[in-house]
Design an enzyme around this catalytic site. Structure first.
Site, PDB file in Angstrom:
ATOM      1  N   THR A 201       0.810  -1.210   0.000  1.00 34.52           N
ATOM      2  CA  THR A 201       0.000   0.000   0.000  1.00 34.52           C
ATOM      3  C   THR A 201       0.849   1.268   0.000  1.00 34.52           C
ATOM      4  O   THR A 201       1.940   1.280   0.549  1.00 34.52           O
ATOM      5  CB  THR A 201      -0.898  -0.032   1.246  1.00 34.52           C
ATOM      6  OG1 THR A 201      -1.776  -1.152   1.151  1.00 34.52           O
ATOM      7  CG2 THR A 201      -1.712   1.233   1.398  1.00 34.52           C
ATOM      8  N   GLY A 252      -0.147  -2.280   5.965  1.00 32.71           N
ATOM      9  CA  GLY A 252       0.100  -3.558   6.646  1.00 32.71           C
ATOM     10  C   GLY A 252      -1.098  -4.475   6.539  1.00 32.71           C
ATOM     11  O   GLY A 252      -1.817  -4.475   5.541  1.00 32.71           O
TER      12      GLY A 252
END
Length: 330
Positions: A201, A252
């Protein structure tokens, strides 16, 4: 007037065996994006414009898991998601399930600015994109040869993502609940050896010279994810949050970040407990993630920058008005 500051991330959970050339490639992308953002801030752009501009840059480059280069669903397609939040008024926009929108973060901005809603997803988001005239491309634009190879390996290992854990002394694969996983180089793998970079991300947080904060986050999600899965990145308060005090972008394990409302918790610790930004980040990473693995970047209205992660590494960088700039991985 405060000094402006900007921070970017390209994901937490870095393979310690990541080839040097891939490390340098990631560093170059992050540094380029920091320079783009810094130029915007020097020109007087508001924080929310800068986070959108920087995340667009990250979405356009296939090095990280957003826009072009997004992780693939088990069907071999992309379902992208993004969010943006302007701390000046706590306005926000978010999108999920995008398959053709070239820059998801800009559609999230349009949801914030031009719709009566905060969040649009799947067909409704795609329809809104066409109404707004944003650039769309064929789904194949987002699919890289490297990600197709990763998806193939993920399917063979029946794994939803490339990830790892640092096992406690004496813990083997079976006792950790990961039957069939491999222990290599001291790392407990969830069925796949990370021999290539698994993209993660992206996000950006900014405080401008007026002390206004903004955050944006964008992702393709998890490799080999179920169609319809939504992670933390588009969820305001989990993957992204901005208010008058600070701005936060997370990366995460989405499910863990969702459970902990990680981004909002950082802001709440600053707002209600009076913690410094770094103290709030450290507490949230240590106390709120339970067994989850994640990282985050944050800026405060006073021009502070803070990082935190409980993985071995996180692609990250920052720049401030006084000329300081750094890009780090480990």
């Amino acid at each position: 007037m405060v000094g402006w500051a900007i921070a970017v991330h390209g994901g937490a959970g870095v393979d310690p065996g990541l080839p040097v050339e891939r490390q340098e490639e990631a560093r170059r992308v992050l540094e380029r994006c920091l320079r783009v953002g810094a130029a915007g801030l020097r020109a007087g752009l508001p924080a929310v414009d800068v986070v959108e501009m920087v995340v667009r840059e990250l979405e356009t480059d296939p090095v990280f898991n957003s826009g072009r280069g997004s992780a693939l669903t088990r069907k071999g397609t992309v379902e992208m998601e993004a969010s943006i939040m302007d701390g000046h008024g706590r306005r926000c926009g978010a999108v999920s399930g995008l398959t053709t929108v070239k820059n998801p973060v800009s559609l999230a901005r349009l949801v914030m600015d031009r719709s009566p809603h905060s969040y649009l997803a799947f067909d409704g988001a795609e329809e809104f994109a066409r109404e707004q005239g944003v650039e769309v491309v064929d789904n194949s634009y987002f699919i890289t040869e490297e990600n197709m190879s990763m998806l193939k390996r993920a399917k063979e290992a029946n794994s939803i993502m490339y990830d790892y854990r640092v096992p406690a002394p004496g813990v083997d694969s079976a006792s950790a609940g990961l039957e069939g996983a491999k222990v290599e180089n001291g790392l407990l793998m969830n069925g796949l050896r990370i021999s290539v970079y698994a993209p993660e991300t992206v996000g950006c947080v900014v405080v401008d010279s007026n002390g206004w904060c903004a955050a944006a986050t964008s992702t393709g999600g998890l490799m080999n994810k179920m169609s319809g899965r939504i992670g933390d990145s588009p969820l305001i308060g989990s993957g992204t949050y901005a208010c008058g005090d600070c701005a936060v972008s997370c990366t995460g394990e989405g499910e863990a970040i969702i459970r902990s409302t990680l981004a909002r918790d950082v802001a709440a610790l600053v707002e209600y407990k009076g913690l410094s930004l770094q103290e709030a980040v450290d507490y949230a990473i240590k106390e709120r993630l339970d067994e989850g693995m994640a990282g985050l970047i944050a800026v405060s209205r006073n021009g502070e920058v803070a990082y935190g992660f409980n993985t071995i590494g996180m692609f990250r960088g920052c720049a401030t008005e006084d000329g300081f700039m750094e890009v780090s991985i480990w």
